[in-house]
Design a protein around this motif. Sequence first.
Motif, PDB file in Angstrom:
ATOM      1  N   PHE A   1       1.023  -1.063   0.134  1.00  0.00           N
ATOM      2  CA  PHE A   1       0.073   0.091  -0.143  1.00  0.00           C
ATOM      3  C   PHE A   1       0.994   1.005  -0.073  1.00  0.00           C
ATOM      4  O   PHE A   1       2.047   1.304   0.539  1.00  0.00           O
ATOM      5  CB  PHE A   1      -0.828   0.151   1.214  1.00  0.00           C
ATOM      6  CG  PHE A   1      -1.866  -1.170   1.178  1.00  0.00           C
ATOM      7  CD1 PHE A   1      -3.296  -1.033   0.747  1.00  0.00           C
ATOM      8  CD2 PHE A   1      -1.667  -2.339   1.471  1.00  0.00           C
ATOM      9  CE1 PHE A   1      -4.132  -1.825   0.842  1.00  0.00           C
ATOM     10  CE2 PHE A   1      -2.545  -3.380   1.699  1.00  0.00           C
ATOM     11  CZ  PHE A   1      -3.770  -3.079   1.232  1.00  0.00           C
ATOM     12  N   MET A   2       0.479   2.417  -0.770  1.00  0.00           N
ATOM     13  CA  MET A   2       1.162   3.546  -0.384  1.00  0.00           C
ATOM     14  C   MET A   2       0.000   4.656  -0.858  1.00  0.00           C
ATOM     15  O   MET A   2      -1.173   4.374  -1.367  1.00  0.00           O
ATOM     16  CB  MET A   2       2.161   3.519  -1.766  1.00  0.00           C
ATOM     17  CG  MET A   2       1.718   3.508  -3.178  1.00  0.00           C
ATOM     18  SD  MET A   2       3.040   3.446  -4.441  1.00  0.00           S
ATOM     19  CE  MET A   2       3.158   5.325  -4.327  1.00  0.00           C
TER      20      MET A   2
ATOM     21  N   PRO B   1      -6.844   9.298   3.908  1.00  0.00           N
ATOM     22  CA  PRO B   1      -7.180   8.122   3.695  1.00  0.00           C
ATOM     23  C   PRO B   1      -7.881   7.678   2.114  1.00  0.00           C
ATOM     24  O   PRO B   1      -7.681   6.529   1.668  1.00  0.00           O
ATOM     25  CB  PRO B   1      -8.537   7.871   4.553  1.00  0.00           C
ATOM     26  CG  PRO B   1      -8.245   8.959   5.838  1.00  0.00           C
ATOM     27  CD  PRO B   1      -7.487   9.995   4.987  1.00  0.00           C
ATOM     28  N   ASP B   2      -8.319   8.690   1.407  1.00  0.00           N
ATOM     29  CA  ASP B   2      -8.790   8.388   0.203  1.00  0.00           C
ATOM     30  C   ASP B   2      -7.613   8.207  -0.800  1.00  0.00           C
ATOM     31  O   ASP B   2      -7.698   7.677  -1.764  1.00  0.00           O
ATOM     32  CB  ASP B   2      -9.650   9.577  -0.383  1.00  0.00           C
ATOM     33  CG  ASP B   2     -10.830   9.734   0.374  1.00  0.00           C
ATOM     34  OD1 ASP B   2     -11.379   8.496   0.976  1.00  0.00           O
ATOM     35  OD2 ASP B   2     -11.427  10.608   0.357  1.00  0.00           O
ATOM     36  N   SER B   3      -6.404   8.435  -0.470  1.00  0.00           N
ATOM     37  CA  SER B   3      -4.996   8.329  -1.404  1.00  0.00           C
ATOM     38  C   SER B   3      -4.476   7.236  -1.208  1.00  0.00           C
ATOM     39  O   SER B   3      -3.678   6.860  -2.006  1.00  0.00           O
ATOM     40  CB  SER B   3      -4.233   9.541  -0.912  1.00  0.00           C
ATOM     41  OG  SER B   3      -3.422   9.273   0.446  1.00  0.00           O
ATOM     42  N   VAL B   4      -5.055   6.360  -0.397  1.00  0.00           N
ATOM     43  CA  VAL B   4      -4.412   4.940  -0.151  1.00  0.00           C
ATOM     44  C   VAL B   4      -4.702   4.050  -1.400  1.00  0.00           C
ATOM     45  O   VAL B   4      -5.860   3.900  -1.652  1.00  0.00           O
ATOM     46  CB  VAL B   4      -4.983   4.310   1.313  1.00  0.00           C
ATOM     47  CG1 VAL B   4      -4.479   2.952   1.411  1.00  0.00           C
ATOM     48  CG2 VAL B   4      -4.352   5.143   2.528  1.00  0.00           C
TER      49      VAL B   4
ATOM     50  N   TYR C   1       0.914  -7.811   4.582  1.00  0.00           N
ATOM     51  CA  TYR C   1       1.047  -6.476   3.966  1.00  0.00           C
ATOM     52  C   TYR C   1       1.866  -5.468   4.491  1.00  0.00           C
ATOM     53  O   TYR C   1       2.178  -5.523   5.455  1.00  0.00           O
ATOM     54  CB  TYR C   1      -0.499  -6.009   3.838  1.00  0.00           C
ATOM     55  CG  TYR C   1      -0.955  -5.762   5.350  1.00  0.00           C
ATOM     56  CD1 TYR C   1      -0.882  -4.090   5.859  1.00  0.00           C
ATOM     57  CD2 TYR C   1      -1.497  -6.456   6.224  1.00  0.00           C
ATOM     58  CE1 TYR C   1      -1.229  -3.953   6.909  1.00  0.00           C
ATOM     59  CE2 TYR C   1      -2.056  -6.106   7.351  1.00  0.00           C
ATOM     60  CZ  TYR C   1      -1.813  -4.879   7.896  1.00  0.00           C
ATOM     61  OH  TYR C   1      -2.315  -4.536   9.241  1.00  0.00           O
ATOM     62  N   ILE C   2       2.328  -4.567   3.426  1.00  0.00           N
ATOM     63  CA  ILE C   2       3.127  -3.483   3.991  1.00  0.00           C
ATOM     64  C   ILE C   2       2.787  -2.117   3.563  1.00  0.00           C
ATOM     65  O   ILE C   2       2.266  -2.134   2.434  1.00  0.00           O
ATOM     66  CB  ILE C   2       4.660  -3.834   3.676  1.00  0.00           C
ATOM     67  CG1 ILE C   2       5.734  -2.708   4.287  1.00  0.00           C
ATOM     68  CG2 ILE C   2       4.468  -3.905   2.016  1.00  0.00           C
ATOM     69  CD1 ILE C   2       7.117  -2.903   4.004  1.00  0.00           C
TER      70      ILE C   2
ATOM     71  N   GLU D   1      -7.253   3.092   7.990  1.00  0.00           N
ATOM     72  CA  GLU D   1      -7.926   2.980   6.430  1.00  0.00           C
ATOM     73  C   GLU D   1      -6.986   1.449   5.951  1.00  0.00           C
ATOM     74  O   GLU D   1      -7.498   0.567   5.427  1.00  0.00           O
ATOM     75  CB  GLU D   1      -7.845   3.810   5.548  1.00  0.00           C
ATOM     76  CG  GLU D   1      -8.114   3.453   4.070  1.00  0.00           C
ATOM     77  CD  GLU D   1      -9.623   3.022   4.005  1.00  0.00           C
ATOM     78  OE1 GLU D   1      -9.938   2.613   2.845  1.00  0.00           O
ATOM     79  OE2 GLU D   1     -10.532   3.345   4.776  1.00  0.00           O
ATOM     80  N   VAL D   2      -5.701   1.603   6.203  1.00  0.00           N
ATOM     81  CA  VAL D   2      -4.889   0.539   5.763  1.00  0.00           C
ATOM     82  C   VAL D   2      -5.218  -0.695   6.347  1.00  0.00           C
ATOM     83  O   VAL D   2      -5.134  -1.767   6.041  1.00  0.00           O
ATOM     84  CB  VAL D   2      -3.617   0.965   5.944  1.00  0.00           C
ATOM     85  CG1 VAL D   2      -2.582  -0.193   5.640  1.00  0.00           C
ATOM     86  CG2 VAL D   2      -2.996   1.907   5.115  1.00  0.00           C
ATOM     87  N   LEU D   3      -5.388  -0.721   7.930  1.00  0.00           N
ATOM     88  CA  LEU D   3      -5.998  -1.602   8.712  1.00  0.00           C
ATOM     89  C   LEU D   3      -7.156  -2.244   8.210  1.00  0.00           C
ATOM     90  O   LEU D   3      -7.504  -3.221   8.182  1.00  0.00           O
ATOM     91  CB  LEU D   3      -6.329  -1.287  10.084  1.00  0.00           C
ATOM     92  CG  LEU D   3      -6.208  -2.416  11.401  1.00  0.00           C
ATOM     93  CD1 LEU D   3      -4.553  -3.071  11.276  1.00  0.00           C
ATOM     94  CD2 LEU D   3      -6.273  -1.751  12.681  1.00  0.00           C
TER      95      LEU D   3
END
Length: 339
Positions: free
Chosen positions: A2-3, A12-15, A28-29, A48-50
């Motif tokens: 993820f980046m 959050p919307d940019s993830v 995941y990283i 959001e990543v979680l």
Amino acid sequence: MFMCDPFGRSDPDSVMNFGSEDVHEHNYIFFFDQEPIHLNIHTATFDEVLRRNADLHGAQGALCTSERNSDNVDALCARYGWKRYYYFFHGWAALDWYRGYDKTFLITPIRERAPTKTFIAPNRIIAGERRHRLEMLYHIFRQGMIDNHISCPAVCPVENISIVDAARPLIDQYPDIQHVFRAQQLPINFEGETDHPMHSCWLSLFDEAADSLLYLVTETVATGRRHHITEKTFKPIAMGMPFVVVATQGSLRYLRSYGFKTFGHVWDESYDAIQDDHERIRAVAGLLRSLCDLSVTERLALWQVCRETIEHNWNHFYNGGFEKILWTELRGMLNGIEL
């Protein structure tokens, strides 16, 4: 993996996630390697990543940053149970963005310079998490160091708040700070500039730089326990200049760990060891004031003493020494990632 995309966003919307449909996902990283971590701003992004990985039961998460020795990274990894990885993203960015300038005629040769000013200090974003720049400008204005190459907006172009209002949270430290900014005729622009344009990804202000003894770098981050320096610190290096850095404690030591030299043999760099953020900025202001008090002859003498270190840093940046260190670091980080 993820980046955040596009470059510079961290909401959050940019993830964005990158993977393959035919690969079994188990760990995941998250590469949060562009921006500094501000827990009061970015917690929703990490949540959001979680959330995106909630279906991976028993998965091991990891966080890769360009922030070393950081309380914020410690707190995040403890909260989410993530492993941590680090590489110097902004070192790579600077090598990319400033490549080729050593082959141009834009930068006045070091041996031909005779600076008449003490420092150059560009300023653009001066509010919010960049409030330390206001603190530095306060000392510059209050101590009468305006006769240098300085830019300063009247309204922060990102936060859209006046400099006087942006200074309000600093009143406890500096009761007269709003008065000092009201008394200053703002905005201050460099010749040929309006609205304080963004210059992060290229070099500029060549005439002003050549006329200055040093570059005053006000970094993106200057508070808390962490090392996070950006392309801003590499501007004076790529332009063949000495520098004084407004950043977190130990930032000069951090820079030296990548093979660069600083100027403790020329002036007092003990500010780098001061833990208290306000006291460290006061010490920088005191150093600048002492340098501003030098005569023209004394300033030129200091410039000559700086030349050997300037040339070392230039060669280390442009002739492969820095890149070699970054490659070793990056390979070590990638080889250490457990899939």
